[in-house]
Design a protein around this motif. Structure first.
Motif: not given
Length: 181
Positions: A46-57, A85-89
């Motif tokens: 997520s960090k390398c690809e700039g996906l901005n995925l959330t891992f909180d909660d 809310q990254a349903y397009s991945l």
């Protein structure tokens, strides 16, 4: 050597070993690492690809097997996508990237996040490793206990300790750590 305070506390925790020396004839810390590494790699992706995925909660019970603590990677990916809310991945694209990262044999202590390992430990103490109540093994309480169990002698073995001591010698009279006794 672990990179975060939480992973360092787990790495050096003799009390964790005393908790249960082995689980299915395996070291509890190794079981945590093996099962937590997928979360760590996904965070890295997520960090390398700039996906901005959330891992909180994230809800670990949605993707961890109650009997083995094994992580179902597809369910993990779906949980992360839902929280983000990254349903397009595409699940399969993330899974392929995950498998690619895993094949590089990185140090799991550098890949895993201590908070995630403690979440898995908490889950395990309620299911596989014990039958504790959730309130008794809440992750924040476990992290606090692990920090309290982390001995100074282990901190002195870290690069952070050496870096602080070097900074102190280059910036006298300032002190960050107390003098050695």
């Amino acid at each position: 050597m672990p990179h975060s305070y939480s992973t360092k506390a787990l790495y050096f925790s003799d009390r964790l070993c005393q908790l249960r020396k082995s689980w299915f004839n395996r070291d509890v810390k190794l079981v945590l690492l093996e099962n937590g590494i997928s979360v760590g790699y996904l965070l890295w992706i997520s960090k390398c690809e700039g996906l901005n995925l959330t891992f909180d909660d994230i809800t670990f019970s949605k993707f961890i097997d109650e009997q083995t603590l094994q992580i179902d990677e597809l369910k993990l990916i779906q949980e992360i996508k839902n929280k983000s809310q990254a349903y397009s991945l595409k699940d399969e694209d993330l899974r392929q990237q995950l498998n690619s990262k895993k094949s590089n044999n990185h140090d799991p202590w550098q890949i895993c996040c201590g908070h995630h390992l403690v979440e898995i430990l908490s889950f395990g103490l309620r299911k596989v490793l014990g039958s504790n109540k959730a309130a008794d093994v809440e992750p924040n309480s476990l992290e606090r206990s692990l920090r309290l169990a982390y001995e100074e002698i282990y901190f002195r073995q870290t690069q952070l300790y050496l870096d602080i001591r070097k900074w102190e010698s280059n910036n006298q009279p300032f002190r960050v750590l107390r003098n050695d006794t």
